[in-house]
Design a protein around this motif. Structure first.
Motif, mmCIF file in Angstrom:
data_model
loop_
_atom_site.group_PDB
_atom_site.id
_atom_site.type_symbol
_atom_site.label_atom_id
_atom_site.label_comp_id
_atom_site.label_asym_id
_atom_site.label_seq_id
_atom_site.Cartn_x
_atom_site.Cartn_y
_atom_site.Cartn_z
ATOM 1 N N VAL A 1 0.256 2.484 -11.500
ATOM 2 C CA VAL A 1 -0.304 1.154 -11.212
ATOM 3 C C VAL A 1 -1.076 1.123 -9.902
ATOM 4 N N ALA A 2 -0.811 2.092 -9.012
ATOM 5 C CA ALA A 2 -1.473 2.087 -7.717
ATOM 6 C C ALA A 2 -2.964 2.386 -7.811
ATOM 7 N N VAL A 3 -3.423 2.876 -8.949
ATOM 8 C CA VAL A 3 -4.847 3.186 -9.098
ATOM 9 C C VAL A 3 -5.674 1.918 -9.306
ATOM 10 N N HIS A 4 -5.025 0.794 -9.602
ATOM 11 C CA HIS A 4 -5.757 -0.434 -9.909
ATOM 12 C C HIS A 4 -6.148 -1.186 -8.634
ATOM 13 N N PRO A 5 -7.413 -1.443 -8.406
ATOM 14 C CA PRO A 5 -7.840 -2.199 -7.220
ATOM 15 C C PRO A 5 -7.182 -3.571 -7.143
ATOM 16 N N GLU A 6 -6.920 -4.192 -8.299
ATOM 17 C CA GLU A 6 -6.301 -5.521 -8.311
ATOM 18 C C GLU A 6 -4.896 -5.485 -7.708
ATOM 19 N N VAL A 7 -4.181 -4.416 -8.004
ATOM 20 C CA VAL A 7 -2.831 -4.271 -7.461
ATOM 21 C C VAL A 7 -2.890 -4.055 -5.954
ATOM 22 N N ARG A 8 -3.774 -3.187 -5.535
ATOM 23 C CA ARG A 8 -3.882 -2.881 -4.115
ATOM 24 C C ARG A 8 -4.292 -4.120 -3.318
ATOM 25 N N ALA A 9 -5.234 -4.880 -3.864
ATOM 26 C CA ALA A 9 -5.689 -6.089 -3.171
ATOM 27 C C ALA A 9 -4.557 -7.100 -3.028
ATOM 28 N N ALA A 10 -3.737 -7.216 -4.066
ATOM 29 C CA ALA A 10 -2.644 -8.191 -4.035
ATOM 30 C C ALA A 10 -1.564 -7.821 -3.034
ATOM 31 N N LEU A 11 -1.387 -6.529 -2.781
ATOM 32 C CA LEU A 11 -0.305 -6.092 -1.908
ATOM 33 C C LEU A 11 -0.737 -5.848 -0.459
ATOM 34 N N ILE A 12 -2.039 -5.805 -0.217
ATOM 35 C CA ILE A 12 -2.517 -5.555 1.140
ATOM 36 C C ILE A 12 -2.071 -6.647 2.102
ATOM 37 N N ALA A 13 -2.207 -7.902 1.703
ATOM 38 C CA ALA A 13 -1.836 -9.011 2.580
ATOM 39 C C ALA A 13 -0.350 -8.961 2.931
ATOM 40 N N PHE A 14 0.469 -8.634 1.954
ATOM 41 C CA PHE A 14 1.915 -8.526 2.178
ATOM 42 C C PHE A 14 2.201 -7.497 3.273
ATOM 43 N N GLN A 15 1.567 -6.342 3.169
ATOM 44 C CA GLN A 15 1.817 -5.265 4.120
ATOM 45 C C GLN A 15 1.278 -5.593 5.509
ATOM 46 N N ARG A 16 0.088 -6.159 5.574
ATOM 47 C CA ARG A 16 -0.508 -6.471 6.869
ATOM 48 C C ARG A 16 0.276 -7.562 7.588
ATOM 49 N N ASP A 17 0.746 -8.540 6.843
ATOM 50 C CA ASP A 17 1.547 -9.605 7.448
ATOM 51 C C ASP A 17 2.832 -9.034 8.039
ATOM 52 N N PHE A 18 3.456 -8.134 7.316
ATOM 53 C CA PHE A 18 4.689 -7.508 7.794
ATOM 54 C C PHE A 18 4.424 -6.728 9.082
ATOM 55 N N ALA A 19 3.333 -5.974 9.100
ATOM 56 C CA ALA A 19 3.032 -5.110 10.246
ATOM 57 C C ALA A 19 2.693 -5.894 11.505
ATOM 58 N N ARG A 20 2.051 -7.046 11.338
ATOM 59 C CA ARG A 20 1.521 -7.773 12.494
ATOM 60 C C ARG A 20 2.525 -8.707 13.159
ATOM 61 N N ARG A 21 3.702 -8.826 12.573
ATOM 62 C CA ARG A 21 4.718 -9.658 13.211
ATOM 63 C C ARG A 21 5.288 -8.934 14.438
#
Length: 207
Positions: free
Chosen positions: A84-104
């Protein structure tokens, strides 16, 4: 401080990330669990893993509770994640989750495939943790055999090579070392040796 750790499956980046997070008192996120959770949910719902639209919808609705399942660290979930990681739609949906976690505050330790290149390109510390496919296959085979699962080394090696090819060849955020990342090859090192090397890099970055 954001510590971004990338590398292929079985190189030891997760073990290192956990230890670094504990040492520096930072939250830790295994970003691969996000993709494993998406893959597992799709499989459970009978959805086509090659359907990028369906995969994206599942990723967008992903809840933090979906990544606490211990079974997500198994080989089957890892294969689903790679699909599933090959799908751009999946990556786009999860990027915000990861960036929010990192920036806290006060920062975080994240490990995955594209943390230093796509998720947190401005991370203060970037590590690329790798090992030869043969070493990674041997570690995985020994790990599974120790758990009572009798697996074939050659089969595991083939799966690792196929997964590496998928991860490096995908169109969206392929697995690659960031230009400013420090490469750590764990093929001939134990966890203490890897940890000492990584800590020296991080402490030098912190001044």
């Amino acid at each position: 401080m954001i510590i971004a750790i990338d590398g292929p499956a079985g190189a030891g980046k997760g073990t290192l990330a956990l230890r670094l997070a504990a040492h520096y008192g930072l939250p830790y996120l295994d970003t691969g669990l996000l993709y494993r959770a998406v893959g597992r949910l799709m499989a459970e719902r009978g959805l086509d893993l090659d359907d990028s639209v369906a995969a994206g919808a599942v990723a967008e609705a992903l809840d933090p509770s979906h990544i606490v399942d211990g079974d997500l660290r198994g080989r089957e979930a890892g294969e689903l994640a790679s699909r599933v990681a090959v799908h751009p739609e999946v990556r786009a949906a999860l990027i915000a989750f990861q960036r929010d976690f990192a920036r806290r505050p006060p920062g975080a330790v994240l490990d995955g495939r594209d943390i230093g290149t796509a998720i947190c390109p401005d991370a203060e510390v970037k590590l690329f943790v790798t090992a030869s496919p043969e070493v990674r296959a041997r570690r995985r085979t020994d790990e599974l055999n120790a758990k009572g699962r009798h697996v074939d080394y050659e089969r595991i090696l083939e799966e690792i090579r196929e997964r590496d090819e998928r991860d490096a060849g995908r169109a969206s955020a392929p697995l690659r070392q960031a230009e400013d990342a420090v490469r750590i090859d764990t093929s001939a090192l134990d966890i203490d040796g890897v940890f000492d090397l990584a800590r020296a890099v991080i402490d030098a970055k912190r001044g």
